[in-house]
Structure formats: C-alpha cells, structure tokens
Design a protein around this motif. Structure first.
Motif, short mmCIF file in Angstrom:
data_model
loop_
_atom_site.label_atom_id
_atom_site.label_comp_id
_atom_site.label_asym_id
_atom_site.label_seq_id
_atom_site.Cartn_x
_atom_site.Cartn_y
_atom_site.Cartn_z
N ASP A 220 20.46 30.64 46.12
CA ASP A 220 19.28 31.50 46.19
C ASP A 220 19.40 32.80 45.41
OD1 ASP A 220 18.06 29.66 47.94
OD2 ASP A 220 19.04 30.56 49.67
N ALA A 221 20.61 33.27 45.16
CA ALA A 221 20.77 34.53 44.44
C ALA A 221 20.37 34.37 42.98
CB ALA A 221 22.21 35.03 44.55
N LEU A 222 19.63 35.34 42.46
CA LEU A 222 19.22 35.31 41.06
C LEU A 222 20.32 35.87 40.16
CD1 LEU A 222 15.52 36.53 41.43
CD2 LEU A 222 16.44 34.21 41.55
N ALA A 223 21.25 36.59 40.75
CA ALA A 223 22.42 37.10 40.03
C ALA A 223 23.47 37.47 41.08
CB ALA A 223 22.06 38.33 39.18
N THR A 224 24.72 37.33 40.73
CA THR A 224 25.80 37.69 41.63
C THR A 224 26.81 38.55 40.90
OG1 THR A 224 27.01 35.66 41.11
CG2 THR A 224 25.59 35.62 43.08
N GLU A 225 27.64 39.25 41.69
CA GLU A 225 28.62 40.13 41.06
C GLU A 225 29.74 39.33 40.41
OE1 GLU A 225 30.85 42.70 43.76
OE2 GLU A 225 30.46 41.27 45.36
N SER A 226 30.43 39.98 39.53
CA SER A 226 31.53 39.35 38.81
C SER A 226 32.63 38.91 39.75
CB SER A 226 32.09 40.34 37.78
OG SER A 226 33.31 39.89 37.25
N LYS A 227 33.31 37.83 39.42
CA LYS A 227 34.41 37.34 40.24
C LYS A 227 35.60 38.30 40.23
CE LYS A 227 33.30 32.43 39.73
NZ LYS A 227 33.77 31.09 39.27
N GLU A 228 35.58 39.25 39.30
CA GLU A 228 36.65 40.24 39.23
C GLU A 228 36.43 41.40 40.19
OE1 GLU A 228 35.20 38.94 36.32
OE2 GLU A 228 36.90 37.56 36.26
N SER A 229 35.47 41.27 41.07
CA SER A 229 35.13 42.34 42.02
C SER A 229 36.33 42.74 42.87
CB SER A 229 34.00 41.87 42.95
OG SER A 229 33.83 42.78 44.01
N PRO A 230 36.53 44.05 43.10
CA PRO A 230 37.63 44.52 43.94
C PRO A 230 37.27 44.60 45.41
CG PRO A 230 36.53 46.40 42.97
CD PRO A 230 35.82 45.18 42.44
N TYR A 231 36.11 44.06 45.79
CA TYR A 231 35.59 44.30 47.12
C TYR A 231 35.91 43.18 48.12
CZ TYR A 231 33.06 48.07 44.86
OH TYR A 231 32.74 49.20 44.16
N ALA A 232 37.15 42.78 48.20
CA ALA A 232 37.55 41.78 49.19
C ALA A 232 37.44 42.38 50.59
CB ALA A 232 38.98 41.33 48.93
N ASN A 233 37.00 41.57 51.55
CA ASN A 233 36.90 42.02 52.94
C ASN A 233 38.28 42.03 53.59
OD1 ASN A 233 33.72 41.52 54.46
ND2 ASN A 233 34.11 41.83 52.29
N ILE A 234 38.55 43.08 54.33
CA ILE A 234 39.88 43.30 54.90
C ILE A 234 39.83 43.38 56.41
CG2 ILE A 234 40.73 44.49 52.86
CD1 ILE A 234 40.20 47.15 54.33
N VAL A 235 40.97 43.12 57.03
CA VAL A 235 41.17 43.46 58.44
C VAL A 235 41.75 44.85 58.48
CG1 VAL A 235 42.44 42.94 60.55
CG2 VAL A 235 41.47 41.08 59.19
N THR A 236 41.17 45.71 59.29
CA THR A 236 41.58 47.11 59.36
C THR A 236 42.24 47.41 60.70
OG1 THR A 236 39.71 47.71 57.94
CG2 THR A 236 40.74 49.49 59.19
N VAL A 237 43.29 48.22 60.66
CA VAL A 237 43.99 48.65 61.87
C VAL A 237 44.23 50.16 61.77
CG1 VAL A 237 45.12 46.42 62.22
CG2 VAL A 237 46.25 48.17 60.82
N ARG A 238 44.72 50.74 62.85
CA ARG A 238 45.08 52.16 62.80
C ARG A 238 46.36 52.34 61.99
NH1 ARG A 238 43.05 51.31 67.81
NH2 ARG A 238 45.07 50.75 68.68
#
Length: 274
Positions: A220-238
């Motif tokens: 459905d997306a008409l455009a998507t970001e580059s596969k080189e994106s640095p925005y990987a989802n992370i697990v965060t802790v203190r």
C-alpha cells in the motif's frame, strides 16, 4: 506509586490495554524468590512489538523467566514509566528518538538490543502515484522531532522535496530547501496519522501504526524509506541495568525463532535488525 496503580491510571486516561494483568506487581517479594523466578515487565506498542514479544515470551519460559507485557498507545509514557521503575524495559522506539527524549526529559535510559526495522512509508487515499500530488497538497508527518525528520527524509528519497543535510535527524519543515510542488507539511501525533488519510492528500506513517490500521507497507505504501535507515527499533532499559533476566530477554529477542517469525509474519513490512 505501584506498577498496578500506574497501569490502571494509564487505562483510564490513555485508553491503553493490558495484554497481561499486572496483579501483584506492587507486592514485595523475597529476594531469593525473585532471583529464582524472575519477572520482566515490558511496555510496548501493539503491532508488531507485542506480537514479537509473545514469541520471545515462549522462549523466555524455557529459561525460567516470566515476561509480562503492557500495551501503550503513545511514544511518551513508556519511557517515563521505565524511568520511574514502573517497567523493567520498553520496546517501541528507535535510538535517535531515545537520545532526543532523554535529552529533553533528563532520563537515563539506554538500548539493550536492536530487534527490527519498520520501514516508514507514504500512504494516500487520494492518489495512486506521488507524482500525481497536486501543487499545494497537504502531507502529514509525525510531530515528534526524530520521526518528523525521518519522514522528511522519506519524502526527499521519493523526490518530492529536499532537506538541508546539516539539519540531521531532527530536521523539521523549516529545513526544507526545495519544495517544487509547494507541499504543505502538517505535523500530527504519530498514532493519528492513519486516521488523517481522509483529511490530507498523503501521510508518512510509521509501519507499526500502518499495520495496526490494516495498511500493508509493502503493497500500500507509495514510497518507503531506504533500507539503509538507521532507525531500527530497540528494547530500552535503564542505564546500568544488567540483570541476568534482561540479558535473557536480549537473547530471546534475537533468537532464530523471533527472526523466523518476523520474516514469515510481515513479508518484508518488518525486517530483522540482527
């Protein structure tokens, strides 16, 4: 405030839902019992984070660790709850957002592990091709600084505008240097973007919210970001929280079972980052 009280308050004010009831989370337990039967309480966005966590949940059972999951519908409360020790971890954000949030709120949080990438996409109910956007069309993007800058990069990658490279990850509409179509950029809360599609000409939407709205980022997306994106989802802790149970969570979320689930379940709309 106990964990149960916090979650109850969130349910009343934010409409969030518990995946698992946190009964007894505020009760004091014997240290030996906690060590022998560790419990991790993790906050997460619904799709795909909770689905991925459920796979890890099964993996953790084999290690004697119980994983309790709390759903959140926004990008602010999970970090505040983690900082206040109402959660042991959260799973909803990428590292640029975490760094900006910690700087703005004085939180001491860090990444435990990168799990997956959700390629951000441009969606529209008005046009089938972005080249057909009219001059002066309205395009909605997330209103938080890092995802807003990320969305502008997606629009730049699609050839719709250009952004000052010096603005970096926190680029905003004022950093647009070229805008041939005179697009009007409207900033909205990320969770509202799928619902905005009837009111705008296009919207740049995080894949977790796209999937939740039954939008397929691949189809459905008409455009998507580059596969080189640095925005990987992370697990965060203190910061400095290196409990063995959290290390087991890290291992579970980067296990072959989780990787196979992501690749099969989302067919490219979500991709492993490990």
């Amino acid at each position: 405030m106990t964990k149960l009280n916090l979650v109850t308050g969130l349910l009343a004010t934010a409409g969030v839902a518990l995946v698992l009831t946190l009964s007894g989370c505020g009760e004091k337990k014997d240290a030996a019992d906690v060590a022998a039967n560790p419990v991790i309480v993790i906050g997460a966005s619904p799709v795909p984070h909770v689905d991925i966590l459920k796979v890890a949940q099964d993996e953790l059972k084999k290690e004697g660790v119980e994983l309790k999951i709390v759903e959140f519908s926004d990008y602010v409360k999970p970090n505040l709850a983690l900082q206040d020790k109402e959660l042991d971890a959260n799973f909803f954000q990428h590292l640029p957002y975490l760094k900006e949030f910690c700087q703005a709120h004085g939180c001491k949080l860090e990444s435990l592990v990168a799990v997956h990438l959700e390629p951000m996409g441009v969606y529209s109910t008005k046009v089938k091709d972005l080249k057909d956007l009219a001059d002066g069309a309205t395009v909605a993007i997330p209103n938080d600084p890092t995802n807003g800058g990320r969305a502008l990069k997606v629009l730049e990658h699609a050839g719709l505008l250009k952004v000052n490279p010096e603005a970096g990850a926190l680029a905003s509409a004022k950093d647009i240097t070229e805008n041939p179509k005179g697009l009007k950029i409207r900033e909205l809360e990320a969770a509202q973007l799928p619902r905005s599609l009837d009111d705008v000409d296009a919207a740049v939407i995080n894949s977790n919210y796209a999937l939740g709205a039954r939008l397929n980022p691949v189809k459905d997306a008409l455009a998507t970001e580059s596969k080189e994106s640095p925005y990987a989802n992370i697990v965060t802790v203190r910061e400095g929280d290196n409990r063995p149970a959290l290390q087991k969570l890290k291992n579970a979320l980067t296990s072959p079972a989780v990787k196979a689930f992501i690749e099969k379940q989302y067919d490219g709309a979500v991709v492993p980052a490990f």
